[in-house]
Write a protein that holds these residues in place. Structure first.
Motif, PDB file in Angstrom:
ATOM      1  N   THR A  53     -76.815  77.128 -79.196  1.00  0.00           N
ATOM      2  CA  THR A  53     -77.161  78.643 -79.059  1.00  0.00           C
ATOM      3  C   THR A  53     -76.604  78.785 -77.627  1.00  0.00           C
ATOM      4  O   THR A  53     -76.398  78.308 -76.871  1.00  0.00           O
ATOM      5  N   ASP A  54     -76.184  80.406 -77.671  1.00  0.00           N
ATOM      6  CA  ASP A  54     -75.958  80.961 -76.464  1.00  0.00           C
ATOM      7  C   ASP A  54     -76.968  81.200 -75.410  1.00  0.00           C
ATOM      8  O   ASP A  54     -76.834  81.776 -74.227  1.00  0.00           O
ATOM      9  N   CYS A  55     -78.332  81.547 -76.085  1.00  0.00           N
ATOM     10  CA  CYS A  55     -79.464  81.667 -75.182  1.00  0.00           C
ATOM     11  C   CYS A  55     -80.271  80.483 -75.329  1.00  0.00           C
ATOM     12  O   CYS A  55     -80.843  80.475 -76.507  1.00  0.00           O
ATOM     13  N   GLN A  69     -85.995  80.012 -81.040  1.00  0.00           N
ATOM     14  CA  GLN A  69     -84.643  81.053 -81.409  1.00  0.00           C
ATOM     15  C   GLN A  69     -85.401  82.334 -81.998  1.00  0.00           C
ATOM     16  O   GLN A  69     -84.510  83.295 -82.529  1.00  0.00           O
ATOM     17  N   LYS A  75     -83.747  87.071 -79.291  1.00  0.00           N
ATOM     18  CA  LYS A  75     -83.409  88.252 -80.068  1.00  0.00           C
ATOM     19  C   LYS A  75     -82.929  89.501 -79.307  1.00  0.00           C
ATOM     20  O   LYS A  75     -81.925  90.135 -79.585  1.00  0.00           O
ATOM     21  N   TYR A  77     -81.455  88.970 -76.146  1.00  0.00           N
ATOM     22  CA  TYR A  77     -80.024  88.425 -75.744  1.00  0.00           C
ATOM     23  C   TYR A  77     -79.149  88.944 -76.806  1.00  0.00           C
ATOM     24  O   TYR A  77     -78.131  89.470 -76.577  1.00  0.00           O
ATOM     25  N   ASN A  78     -79.442  88.513 -78.203  1.00  0.00           N
ATOM     26  CA  ASN A  78     -78.427  88.527 -79.181  1.00  0.00           C
ATOM     27  C   ASN A  78     -77.966  89.912 -79.642  1.00  0.00           C
ATOM     28  O   ASN A  78     -76.928  90.200 -79.623  1.00  0.00           O
ATOM     29  N   SER A  82     -74.147  91.403 -78.966  1.00  0.00           N
ATOM     30  CA  SER A  82     -73.449  91.893 -80.056  1.00  0.00           C
ATOM     31  C   SER A  82     -72.549  93.138 -79.578  1.00  0.00           C
ATOM     32  O   SER A  82     -71.596  93.446 -80.083  1.00  0.00           O
TER      33      SER A  82
END
Length: 280
Positions: A53-55, A69, A75, A77-78, A82
């Motif tokens: 994962t990126d975070c 996650q 969430k 971060y995601n 985006s």
């Protein structure tokens, strides 16, 4: 980089309408409790670090029963990733604000993550835009972008400044009691008949605090106290101990009391319970 996501209490909470999609419109005043906070830190995650994962989130402190996650920090971060090119990060969240309490801990963590990412990576989003991002993650998330005394309407996502009660509460103390009780917000809403209050909470909080007991109400208390009589007992005990005002925060299950002095014997009155006290 480290930040300290704070808790909040609601000063009054009135459910004033129901939308065709089943969601409800409300009126409430959010009051930040800076002294009760989580701790959130982010660091660069090297490309050689083995993460899918990126975070990469690590949670310590109070136990949270969910996949990391799925946490609102990830969430957040995601959501920004985006629209912005973000590097991979390690995030460490130390939880002190109890969950399922009506104190806004998860929402605060999400909002502070947005602010951390904005500051650390110089995204220059601006407060208004950060509030719009935060509102996508939860109804009360937008409040925590500034974490300032606010009047909230809509789903709790329309935030505006409000005068008082800061002058009224200077020098008072807050006591927060969080028993081991989980509240189903969905069930609580189903038991409420929306109704406009006689006087709006943002006007009541400008009055002397001694008038709040009779005028400032949380509509969730009626159905939730009926289902959990021990919560009603906690509120009454706080009044018995000398609280000038006591109320359940949000949809619970935390109950807070405002005192001139912190009463003695809280541990004996509320054994095996989360207890927090601080000067306002």
């Amino acid at each position: 980089m480290i930040s300290y996501p704070c808790a909040k209490i609601n000063l009054g909470l009135n459910i004033i309408g129901e939308r065709s999609n089943g969601y409800h419109d409300l009126e409430t005043v959010f009051y930040p409790i800076y002294s009760l906070h989580d701790t959130l830190e982010i660091k660069y995650m090297g490309e050689d670090f083995p993460s899918d994962t990126d975070c990469d989130l690590k949670i310590t402190g109070n136990v949270i029963e969910c996949n990391e996650q799925d946490n609102l920090v990830v969430k957040a971060y995601n959501l920004l990733a985006s629209d912005f090119e973000l590097p991979r990060v390690h995030a460490h969240l130390y939880k002190k604000i109890p969950s399922q309490a009506g104190l806004g801990g998860g929402s605060s963590d999400a909002a502070y993550m947005i602010k951390l990412l904005d500051e650390r990576f110089r995204l220059n989003i601006g407060y208004a835009e950060m509030e719009r991002y935060a509102a996508k993650l939860g109804a009360d998330c937008a409040f925590f972008i500034t974490s300032e005394l606010s009047y909230a309407t809509g789903l709790g996502d329309i935030i505006s400044p409000v005068d008082g009660p800061k002058g009224n509460l200077n020098g008072y103390y807050i006591v927060i009691i969080k028993p081991d009780i989980s509240i189903s917000t969905k069930e609580a809403y189903q038991s409420i008949v929306p109704q406009k209050p006689l006087k709006c909470c943002k006007d009541i909080i400008r009055q002397p605090i001694e008038t709040w007991k009779e005028a400032l109400h949380n509509d969730f208390e009626i159905p939730i106290f009926k289902a959990h009589e021990e919560l009603a007992a906690i509120k009454q005990t706080l009044y018995d101990l000398g609280a000038i005002y006591a109320q359940m925060s949000g949809s619970g299950s935390a109950i807070f009391g405002i005192f001139r002095i912190v009463p003695n014997g809280l541990e004996e009155q509320f054994p095996n319970t989360f207890i927090f006290s601080s000067k306002l």
